[in-house]
Design a protein around this motif. Structure first.
Motif, PDB file in Angstrom:
ATOM      1  N   GLY A 139       0.859  -1.165  -0.132  1.00  0.00           N
ATOM      2  CA  GLY A 139       0.031  -0.035  -0.001  1.00  0.00           C
ATOM      3  C   GLY A 139       0.990   1.158  -0.072  1.00  0.00           C
ATOM      4  N   GLN A 140       1.969   1.308   0.296  1.00  0.00           N
ATOM      5  CA  GLN A 140       3.004   2.257   0.518  1.00  0.00           C
ATOM      6  C   GLN A 140       3.356   2.547  -1.166  1.00  0.00           C
ATOM      7  N   THR A 141       3.943   3.747  -1.561  1.00  0.00           N
ATOM      8  CA  THR A 141       4.653   4.144  -2.542  1.00  0.00           C
ATOM      9  C   THR A 141       5.991   4.146  -2.794  1.00  0.00           C
ATOM     10  N   THR A 142       6.538   3.719  -3.835  1.00  0.00           N
ATOM     11  CA  THR A 142       7.973   3.908  -3.799  1.00  0.00           C
ATOM     12  C   THR A 142       8.378   4.289  -5.568  1.00  0.00           C
ATOM     13  N   ILE A 143       9.680   4.650  -5.538  1.00  0.00           N
ATOM     14  CA  ILE A 143      10.192   5.248  -6.845  1.00  0.00           C
ATOM     15  C   ILE A 143      11.025   4.106  -7.035  1.00  0.00           C
ATOM     16  N   ILE A 144      10.867   3.383  -8.343  1.00  0.00           N
ATOM     17  CA  ILE A 144      11.812   2.443  -8.834  1.00  0.00           C
ATOM     18  C   ILE A 144      13.061   3.163  -9.448  1.00  0.00           C
ATOM     19  N   SER A 145      14.351   2.979  -8.998  1.00  0.00           N
ATOM     20  CA  SER A 145      15.462   3.472  -9.602  1.00  0.00           C
ATOM     21  C   SER A 145      15.686   3.251 -11.061  1.00  0.00           C
ATOM     22  N   GLY A 146      16.070   4.210 -11.732  1.00  0.00           N
ATOM     23  CA  GLY A 146      16.202   4.002 -13.442  1.00  0.00           C
ATOM     24  C   GLY A 146      16.039   5.352 -13.894  1.00  0.00           C
ATOM     25  N   VAL A 147      16.090   5.262 -15.340  1.00  0.00           N
ATOM     26  CA  VAL A 147      15.741   6.274 -16.025  1.00  0.00           C
ATOM     27  C   VAL A 147      14.780   6.090 -16.986  1.00  0.00           C
ATOM     28  N   LYS A 148      13.930   7.303 -17.455  1.00  0.00           N
ATOM     29  CA  LYS A 148      12.905   7.117 -18.535  1.00  0.00           C
ATOM     30  C   LYS A 148      13.427   7.111 -19.691  1.00  0.00           C
ATOM     31  N   ALA A 149      12.580   6.959 -20.787  1.00  0.00           N
ATOM     32  CA  ALA A 149      13.005   6.792 -22.017  1.00  0.00           C
ATOM     33  C   ALA A 149      13.738   7.893 -22.797  1.00  0.00           C
ATOM     34  N   ASP A 150      13.609   9.204 -22.162  1.00  0.00           N
ATOM     35  CA  ASP A 150      14.153  10.420 -22.598  1.00  0.00           C
ATOM     36  C   ASP A 150      15.556  10.669 -21.876  1.00  0.00           C
ATOM     37  N   GLY A 151      15.927   9.664 -21.043  1.00  0.00           N
ATOM     38  CA  GLY A 151      17.069   9.861 -20.201  1.00  0.00           C
ATOM     39  C   GLY A 151      17.019  10.477 -18.787  1.00  0.00           C
ATOM     40  N   THR A 152      16.051  11.093 -18.569  1.00  0.00           N
ATOM     41  CA  THR A 152      16.011  11.728 -17.108  1.00  0.00           C
ATOM     42  C   THR A 152      15.508  10.489 -16.138  1.00  0.00           C
ATOM     43  N   ALA A 153      16.117  11.011 -14.909  1.00  0.00           N
ATOM     44  CA  ALA A 153      15.876  10.138 -13.712  1.00  0.00           C
ATOM     45  C   ALA A 153      14.362   9.809 -13.599  1.00  0.00           C
ATOM     46  N   ASN A 154      14.169   8.570 -13.144  1.00  0.00           N
ATOM     47  CA  ASN A 154      12.691   8.134 -13.029  1.00  0.00           C
ATOM     48  C   ASN A 154      12.283   8.943 -11.774  1.00  0.00           C
ATOM     49  N   ASP A 155      10.944   9.452 -11.741  1.00  0.00           N
ATOM     50  CA  ASP A 155      10.137  10.150 -10.597  1.00  0.00           C
ATOM     51  C   ASP A 155       8.960   9.794 -10.718  1.00  0.00           C
ATOM     52  N   ILE A 156       8.442   8.572 -11.268  1.00  0.00           N
ATOM     53  CA  ILE A 156       7.090   8.273 -11.013  1.00  0.00           C
ATOM     54  C   ILE A 156       6.967   7.176  -9.982  1.00  0.00           C
ATOM     55  N   SER A 157       6.048   7.671  -9.169  1.00  0.00           N
ATOM     56  CA  SER A 157       6.007   6.445  -7.832  1.00  0.00           C
ATOM     57  C   SER A 157       5.014   5.475  -8.216  1.00  0.00           C
ATOM     58  N   VAL A 158       4.965   4.427  -7.930  1.00  0.00           N
ATOM     59  CA  VAL A 158       4.160   3.341  -7.976  1.00  0.00           C
ATOM     60  C   VAL A 158       3.898   2.673  -6.767  1.00  0.00           C
ATOM     61  N   THR A 159       2.463   2.131  -6.456  1.00  0.00           N
ATOM     62  CA  THR A 159       2.176   1.825  -5.222  1.00  0.00           C
ATOM     63  C   THR A 159       2.468   0.178  -4.999  1.00  0.00           C
ATOM     64  N   LYS A 160       2.721  -0.195  -3.987  1.00  0.00           N
ATOM     65  CA  LYS A 160       3.261  -1.500  -3.715  1.00  0.00           C
ATOM     66  C   LYS A 160       1.987  -2.318  -3.350  1.00  0.00           C
ATOM     67  N   ASN A 161       1.295  -2.969  -4.383  1.00  0.00           N
ATOM     68  CA  ASN A 161       0.123  -3.597  -4.386  1.00  0.00           C
ATOM     69  C   ASN A 161       0.683  -5.021  -4.929  1.00  0.00           C
ATOM     70  N   GLN A 162      -0.277  -5.786  -5.121  1.00  0.00           N
ATOM     71  CA  GLN A 162      -0.323  -7.142  -5.703  1.00  0.00           C
ATOM     72  C   GLN A 162       0.339  -7.267  -7.033  1.00  0.00           C
TER      73      GLN A 162
END
Length: 80
Positions: free
Chosen positions: A14-37
């Protein structure tokens, strides 16, 4: 256990996290995802780094103890 959400690693469900990595445009990933099933089945359980163990120890299930008693001793104990 992580895949089905019953392991201790899934207690933060139920908590959120940001998976480390980069987006397709090369910028750092800043999209949070919910830790669900879906997160645990499609990302966490499939990422082998989450399950690497330190191999500098021996588990007791790999140890066996064998012994051989002499027949003379067994006769004194009335086992046969």
């Amino acid at each position: 256990m992580a895949y089905y959400g019953v392991g201790t690693s899934t207690l933060d469900r139920g908590q959120t996290t940001i998976i480390s990595g980069v987006k397709a445009d090369g910028t750092a990933n800043d999209i949070s995802v919910t830790k669900n099933q879906e997160y645990y089945q499609n990302y966490y359980a499939l990422n082998s780094e989450n399950f690497v163990e330190d191999g500098s120890y021996t588990r007791l299930r790999y140890v066996s103890l064998n012994y051989k008693l002499s027949k003379k001793l067994l006769e004194r104990l009335h086992c046969f």
